[in-house]
Design an enzyme around this catalytic site. Structure first.
Site, PDB file in Angstrom:
ATOM      1  N   ARG D 266    -101.288 -32.075 -29.226  1.00 49.30           N
ATOM      2  CA  ARG D 266    -101.378 -32.117 -27.764  1.00 49.30           C
ATOM      3  C   ARG D 266    -102.346 -33.224 -27.386  1.00 49.30           C
ATOM      4  O   ARG D 266    -103.485 -33.253 -27.840  1.00 49.30           O
ATOM      5  CB  ARG D 266    -101.770 -30.778 -27.150  1.00 49.30           C
ATOM      6  CG  ARG D 266    -103.122 -30.253 -27.449  1.00 49.30           C
ATOM      7  CD  ARG D 266    -103.508 -29.069 -26.558  1.00 49.30           C
ATOM      8  NE  ARG D 266    -104.441 -28.201 -27.230  1.00 49.30           N
ATOM      9  CZ  ARG D 266    -105.727 -28.465 -27.422  1.00 49.30           C
ATOM     10  NH1 ARG D 266    -106.243 -29.591 -26.986  1.00 49.30           N
ATOM     11  NH2 ARG D 266    -106.507 -27.620 -28.052  1.00 49.30           N
ATOM     12  N   HIS D 270    -106.550 -28.242 -24.068  1.00 50.55           N
ATOM     13  CA  HIS D 270    -105.797 -26.998 -24.251  1.00 50.55           C
ATOM     14  C   HIS D 270    -105.213 -26.526 -22.921  1.00 50.55           C
ATOM     15  O   HIS D 270    -104.072 -26.113 -22.838  1.00 50.55           O
ATOM     16  CB  HIS D 270    -106.707 -25.916 -24.836  1.00 50.55           C
ATOM     17  CG  HIS D 270    -106.071 -24.570 -24.844  1.00 50.55           C
ATOM     18  ND1 HIS D 270    -105.095 -24.222 -25.746  1.00 50.55           N
ATOM     19  CD2 HIS D 270    -106.225 -23.496 -24.035  1.00 50.55           C
ATOM     20  CE1 HIS D 270    -104.685 -22.984 -25.497  1.00 50.55           C
ATOM     21  NE2 HIS D 270    -105.358 -22.528 -24.468  1.00 50.55           N
ATOM     22  N   TYR D 279    -114.582 -30.427 -29.590  1.00 48.45           N
ATOM     23  CA  TYR D 279    -114.113 -30.059 -30.930  1.00 48.45           C
ATOM     24  C   TYR D 279    -113.202 -31.091 -31.607  1.00 48.45           C
ATOM     25  O   TYR D 279    -112.747 -30.868 -32.708  1.00 48.45           O
ATOM     26  CB  TYR D 279    -113.415 -28.699 -30.903  1.00 48.45           C
ATOM     27  CG  TYR D 279    -112.291 -28.593 -29.893  1.00 48.45           C
ATOM     28  CD1 TYR D 279    -111.022 -29.104 -30.195  1.00 48.45           C
ATOM     29  CD2 TYR D 279    -112.501 -28.022 -28.643  1.00 48.45           C
ATOM     30  CE1 TYR D 279    -109.993 -29.034 -29.262  1.00 48.45           C
ATOM     31  CE2 TYR D 279    -111.480 -27.948 -27.712  1.00 48.45           C
ATOM     32  CZ  TYR D 279    -110.237 -28.447 -28.025  1.00 48.45           C
ATOM     33  OH  TYR D 279    -109.211 -28.376 -27.113  1.00 48.45           O
TER      34      TYR D 279
HETATM   35  C1  LIG Z   1    -103.876 -12.224 -28.146  1.00 47.86           C
HETATM   36  C2  LIG Z   1    -104.525 -13.444 -27.579  1.00 47.86           C
HETATM   37  N1  LIG Z   1    -105.726 -13.823 -28.016  1.00 47.86           N
HETATM   38  C3  LIG Z   1    -106.355 -14.881 -27.507  1.00 47.86           C
HETATM   39  C4  LIG Z   1    -105.767 -15.621 -26.514  1.00 47.86           C
HETATM   40  C5  LIG Z   1    -106.489 -16.833 -25.895  1.00 47.86           C
HETATM   41  N2  LIG Z   1    -105.781 -18.062 -26.260  1.00 47.86           N
HETATM   42  C6  LIG Z   1    -104.908 -18.643 -25.414  1.00 47.86           C
HETATM   43  S1  LIG Z   1    -104.117 -19.923 -26.128  1.00 47.86           S
HETATM   44  C7  LIG Z   1    -104.963 -19.745 -27.563  1.00 47.86           C
HETATM   45  C8  LIG Z   1    -104.719 -20.676 -28.714  1.00 47.86           C
HETATM   46  C9  LIG Z   1    -103.280 -20.702 -29.115  1.00 47.86           C
HETATM   47  O1  LIG Z   1    -103.133 -21.601 -30.150  1.00 47.86           O
HETATM   48  P1  LIG Z   1    -101.722 -22.018 -30.696  1.00 47.86           P
HETATM   49  O2  LIG Z   1    -100.940 -20.788 -31.067  1.00 47.86           O
HETATM   50  O3  LIG Z   1    -101.931 -23.019 -31.761  1.00 47.86           O
HETATM   51  O4  LIG Z   1    -100.960 -22.652 -29.465  1.00 47.86           O
HETATM   52  P2  LIG Z   1    -101.334 -23.976 -28.670  1.00 47.86           P
HETATM   53  O5  LIG Z   1    -102.177 -23.581 -27.518  1.00 47.86           O
HETATM   54  O6  LIG Z   1    -102.032 -24.917 -29.601  1.00 47.86           O
HETATM   55  O7  LIG Z   1    -100.017 -24.512 -28.228  1.00 47.86           O
HETATM   56  C10 LIG Z   1    -105.857 -18.689 -27.473  1.00 47.86           C
HETATM   57  C11 LIG Z   1    -106.780 -18.264 -28.550  1.00 47.86           C
HETATM   58  C12 LIG Z   1    -104.510 -15.197 -26.067  1.00 47.86           C
HETATM   59  N3  LIG Z   1    -103.861 -15.829 -25.101  1.00 47.86           N
HETATM   60  N4  LIG Z   1    -103.915 -14.107 -26.616  1.00 47.86           N
END
Ligand SMILES: Cc1ncc(C[n+]2csc(CCOP(=O)(O)OP(=O)(O)O)c2C)c(N)n1
Ligand SMILES: Cc1ncc(C[n+]2csc(CCOP(=O)(O)OP(=O)(O)O)c2C)c(N)n1
Ligand SMILES: [Mg+2]
Ligand SMILES: [Mg+2]
Lengths: 324, 371, 324, 371
Positions: D266, D270, D279
């Site tokens: 990305r 985020h 980070y």
């Molecule tokens: C169960 C849960 N825990 C924590 C979060 C907070 N959170 C939102 S996005 C994210 C990271 C997701 O990472 P990834 O699966 O790699 O997807 P990306 O955002 O990189 O597309 C987190 C920890 C959440 N939405 N749901």
């Protein structure tokens, strides 16, 4: 003494205990270099290193499960769940394990884990970043449930939670993370778990509340004061074990009870307060016990300001109680 | 040894002794005679304990039993490689782990009867053996929840620069649970000194392992977490011991976790409530009886000259007497007093619990034990 | 009409609906060849085959999650959770997903899943095979929570649940699976969700209860009847949405309320009943609202008979209410 | 193409076009020009939509935004292989999936503004795009929960002998969640016709993939479930398309699930609440900008003769206009009336909701929309 926000008090409590006690560690998602999505652990990774401030994979049951293992081993883990809305994948580890380890082992093992999590609405978080599901935990025997409404209490209660032998779910009202400021002592002190606080003395009606709603209720009390109503605001601070004495004393004095929180009403925490009053103080009552709560719907994005009880809504319930 | 249709897919597994106790010298681990005999005695004790307890269950003297017959080599062989400071996170088929560590049969019976001497104070169903003193951590019934605990403990040991390692037991079914996934992944990321011991006994209640997962082996699940794994014949005490030994050394050397998949079989029902004829063929059971881990170990010990007919008979007699005496003794112990219901929920009793305790004592009398 | 146990009625309800509606499928652990650990699905695998009676891997969130996917697709899955004590690994799928899909999608998607699970004590199941955690689900907006106390209701309510557009948590009181028998119609019929039942008419005190406790309360009512007390027993049948009308009508008539269930008392379902009465019918009350419940401890093995409210304990509360 | 330090470990990955749009003829999938241009337009729309929405967010006109810049090839390339009856279970970085299926930018804006024309009736934060009509199933915020839904839908299609298949999107972080484990395992066991599309963008908020799991690749996690998998360059629309195509064929032929790990990045934060400088290094971002999937596709289209400077400029202009007009239009749409708060909790409104609705209407007036 330093002027701190509630959020800064939370950080300071952890820092203070980590300095005093090697057994205290932090574990959670993005708590390390990132400092937490709300910045609650900011600076701690730099101070204490990655072994005491642990960034974990994205898995809440792993966070609570491993924290529990550390606690069994004698450590004092503080587990951060990013939002209360995301605590449910860890629900089994919390209610089946953490809450029951002491009981099921006849007290031979204990698991003093603190679970910190931001909760409640008011940040435009919509359905999944706004929930208040405290009653799930308050109903679970073996857990303590604590929620501060002021920076002073946040620090003192969090330190007390870290030192407690029992698992504690520590709910942080994120809406007021930065909006409430107060002089807070430097260094360690505790605010006892299980003791409510009279946030405002009054004589006509008891408004029983906790967390961010305390401030809404104080505002409501100020509104109705102009109409000559003297509301007493009880800030519970601990939901379980509840300070029943303070609640009953207040209601016995005023003869009227309004319970205010932002969780859905049906089977919400307010129900227990109402039920206890109806059981133990019914003869003092001069009006029905009223509950002003969130709606019995999931949380909503666009209408969050209508969903959340505001001072006007609370004031309306106070008036209703008074005019009964 | 004949290939089983159920368990052994094409992937290999470590085997050292055959059904008759013949062994592959080049693979034989160096285990002192005393320890070998203690392991054997423990396995035989587990088997006898089960036989007698199942009898008690049928007579209604205990409420339930969940057995380990056929799987004894797994918990005993792996526990044997630990130091006593190491920690064990068991499921419910590992009385062998406790016994090998010196927990008494009598204490296990206190648990089955849920009496006042039970460490658990009568709060859990039978077979939830816990022993703080022996570092065997309180098990629960929900499957796989102990796995992240073991990982957390091991992470704790690593952080605090202690030498202790963790051993956790679980079944084939448990590999499907969420906590297997989270525990394994955390262990891989944090290089936690933990041994994941999976007893693949071919079934999770009625579900055969082939329907539990489409994965060829359970061991290969470890690679999803960057964790090395090994498959062993779980009815072969030497194979179990060897694999566990290697895993323990890795853990102690800071090389992180290992998963062991032990291929085994429960000879009895899932529990005293289960009717296995609903889901498996008797033929299969008979096949596995030939691989009885206790008989196989006995064969080995005889070949080594550590056991003969007479010493074996005497041992079995001793065990039988010990267990019967213990059962009798435990059954006579009163229940915990009713007040105990309200203890250990919190470190100090809350007002609502006091209120409920007072009401209960008001009804049953103080110190009431049901007598 | 055939005499059936509650358990047989559950099986019969599923069989009946599966014959009438292809979209109905069963999914769960050991529900297939084994017929379920309580035998609730006995015979159905043979009748309908493995594609409609699906044995799953050992994973509760997978069961609920895939059932939800099937429901989104237009099917009518019935998911069995072996014991209510093992529902928590699926908690996130239930409260974050199943309960909120209709709401969050503006009603464009619905997920009509029925979750069947045996609950409650009385089978010597100890800490983890005896729980009554209905309040977690009753508090969750978007879920319906149903629990029968008779074979007739079990069949009619389960069929109604399967036909309902909303997700339903169907709680089966396992203690009375086989002990209660009754003439039950063959073929399909429904008992409406959201309607309570007067299990026993009376005029002095309302005993409000559900599930296995209904029978305990009827026994208690018989006891106090000998002392001249006429107790009305209300069997709620549905916990959410609650039949508030029937509850209030009864309490307004008797002026006294005792709420009985076997879950822990603190923040338990009884609290909501008490709170609603205290809010809406306080003026009819001639005594405090009493709750007789399980203790605020985890469940216990050895002392299960003391933990569970029995007729004598319920009768004690009725007398206490009467003598106020 | 230079190897990245972050993403590409030793394990290989499928790549067809390079940073300049040169392509490997032997691997080039046969995609009609019209579809290619539609895919390109969609990717460009996603990028522009994000740029404009992030602007709206900074101005406080919408509350939040969570972008997909740099990852557009993933959702667009995989959605392109589906039939319109197939189902999509997205996370939050897949507006491209909806747009390619014909959902309008205007509709997406209704969601961002949470207005009365939003399919979700204003209940979810921005970027929770749902479209019943386009078979894109309502996403939620908790990570990975959509995975078992996709599996269940696919199981349903299989049981009812329909031909539809499921495609679900998730991130690298999601592979650690419980629902990845349960969904994958059920899919393997039930041979569900589903495509698991993992966008490995190197980070889960601040956590790099190397700390998310000790597994060498995410693709290899599939083997724990007996599911085949493939790694592709997620910034290469042809590679994504080809892998998805193969997976879709397997699913349609009854061969069960496939997992695809797409290596991507990305380019933005985020979400609008995130500060990625905490980070990650800017150098890394710059490196990845060179691999921009839109630029790479443009290069390919030019080499194919499907695009030139002028048509590209015109396209970008059209898109810009369309989006700006849509934003304006959506912003002008009123909120859903307050009564809507109480709808869709149940199929018919319960007494307590009615009570709460009446109170609310009493305060704000019927049909109140905040104006
Ligand atoms: C169960 C849960 N825990 C924590 C979060 C907070 N959170 C939102 S996005 C994210 C990271 C997701 O990472 P990834 O699966 O790699 O997807 P990306 O955002 O990189 O597309 C987190 C920890 C959440 N939405 N749901
Ligand atoms: C979370 C959870 N779900 C269901 C059960 C019911 N249950 C008890 S044992 C068991 C099977 C366990 O199989 P496996 O892990 O292979 O261990 P085994 O019994 O074969 O040793 C099941 C489904 C449970 N105890 N916990
Ligand atoms: Mg097994
Ligand atoms: Mg990511």
């Amino acid at each position: 003494m330093t002027v701190r926000t509630l959020l800064q008090s939370v950080t300071d409590a952890m820092k203070t205990e980590m300095e005093l006690d090697d057994r205290v560690v932090i574990i959670g998602e993005d708590v390390g270099r990132d400092g937490g999505v709300f910045r609650a652990t900011e600076g701690l990774h730099a101070m204490f290193g990655g072994e005491r401030v642990m960034d974990t994979p994205l898995n809440e049951s792993g966070i609570i499960g491993t924290a529990t293992g550390m606690a069994l081993y004698g450590m004092r883990p503080i587990a951060e769940i990013q939002f209360m809305d995301f605590i449910y994948p860890a629900f089994d580890q919390i209610v089946s394990e953490l809450a029951k380890i002491s009981y099921r082992s006849g007290g031979t093992y204990t698991a003093p884990v603190v679970i910190r999590t931001p909760y409640g609405g008011g940040i435009k978080g919509g359905l999944y970043h706004s929930q208040s599901s405290e009653v799930y935990f308050a109903h679970t025997s073996g857990l303590k449930v604590v929620t501060p409404s002021t920076p002073y209490d946040a620090k003192g209660l969090l330190i007390a939670s870290i030192r407690d032998e029992d698992p504690v779910v520590f709910l942080e009202p994120k809406r007021i993370y930065r909006s409430v400021k107060q002089e807070v002592p430097d260094g360690a002190y505790t605010v006892p778990i299980g003791k409510a606080r009279i946030a405002l003395e009054g004589k006509d009606v008891s408004v029983i509340t906790y967390g961010a709603s305390v401030h809404t209720c104080l505002e409501a009390a100020a509104m109705v004061a102009r109409e000559g109503i003297s509301a007493e605001v009880v800030d519970l601070r601990t939901l379980s074990p509840l300070d029943i004495e303070t609640v009953l004393k207040s209601v016995e004095k005023t003869g009227r009870a309004v319970v205010a929180n932002e969780a859905p009403k049906f089977c919400g925490f307010g129900a227990e307060i109402a039920a206890l009053i109806a059981e133990k103080a019914i003869d003092s009552l001069r009006a029905p016990i009223l509950r002003v709560s969130g709606f019995d719907t999931p949380f909503t994005y666009t209408w969050e300001n209508v969903y959340l009880p505001d001072a006007e809504r609370v004031a309306g319930y106070i008036r209703r109680s008074m005019s009964y | 040894m004949k290939e089983s249709t159920v368990m052994e897919k094409k992937t290999g597994m470590l085997q050292i002794i055959d059904n008759e106790g013949n062994y592959r010298r080049e693979l034989e681990p160096a285990i002192p005679e005393e320890l070998l005999l203690r392991m054997y005695r423990t396995m035989a004790t587990v088997r006898k304990f089960e036989e007698i307890s199942m009898g008690l269950q049928r007579q209604g003297r205990i409420g339930f039993y969940i057995g380990a017959a056929g799987q004894e080599a797994c918990s005993v062989g792996s526990t044997a490689v630990l130091k006593k400071e190491d920690w064990i996170f068991p499921a419910y088929r590992e009385p062998g782990a406790l016994l090998l560590r010196g927990e008494t049969v009598l204490q296990l019976f206190h648990q089955l009867f849920g009496n006042s001497l039970d460490y658990n104070k009568g709060r859990q169903m039978p077979n939830h053996f816990n022993s703080r003193e022996k570092n065997v951590v309180t098990p629960s019934s929900p499957i796989a929840t102990q796995i992240p605990h073991a990982v957390g403990m091991a992470m704790g040991a690593k952080i605090t620069k202690k030498k202790e390692i963790a051993l956790t037991f679980f079944g084939d079914g448990a590999t499907s649970e969420n906590d297997f996934h989270s525990g394994m992944n955390f262990a891989g990321v944090f290089k936690a000194p933990v041994i994941f011991f999976c007893q693949n006994n071919g079934y999770a209640i009625s579900l055969p392992t082939s329907r539990q997962t489409a994965s060829e082996t359970l061991a290969q699940k470890a690679s999803a977490y960057g964790i090395p794994s090994e498959r062993v014949d779980g009815n072969d005490i030497l194979a179990v011991y060897s694999a566990a030994k290697k895993a323990a050394e890795r853990a102690r050397n800071g090389e992180g976790p290992t998963m062991i998949e032990a291929l085994t079989y429960r000879l009895g029902p899932h529990s005293s409530s289960d009717d296995p004829t609903k889901y498996r063929e008797n033929r299969e059971v008979e096949e596995w009886k030939k691989r009885d881990p206790i008989r196989r170990m006995a064969g080995y010990l005889r070949k080594k000259g550590y056991l003969d007919d007479e010493s074996d008979r005497k041992l079995m007699d001793d065990i039988d007497k010990e267990i019967r005496a213990a059962a009798k003794k435990a059954e006579a112990v009163p229940k915990p007093p009713v007040e105990s219901i309200f203890e250990n929920v919190y470190s100090s009793m809350t007002w609502n619990l006091k209120e409920q305790m007072e009401e209960t004592v008001g009804r049953y009398g103080p110190g009431y034990t049901g007598r």
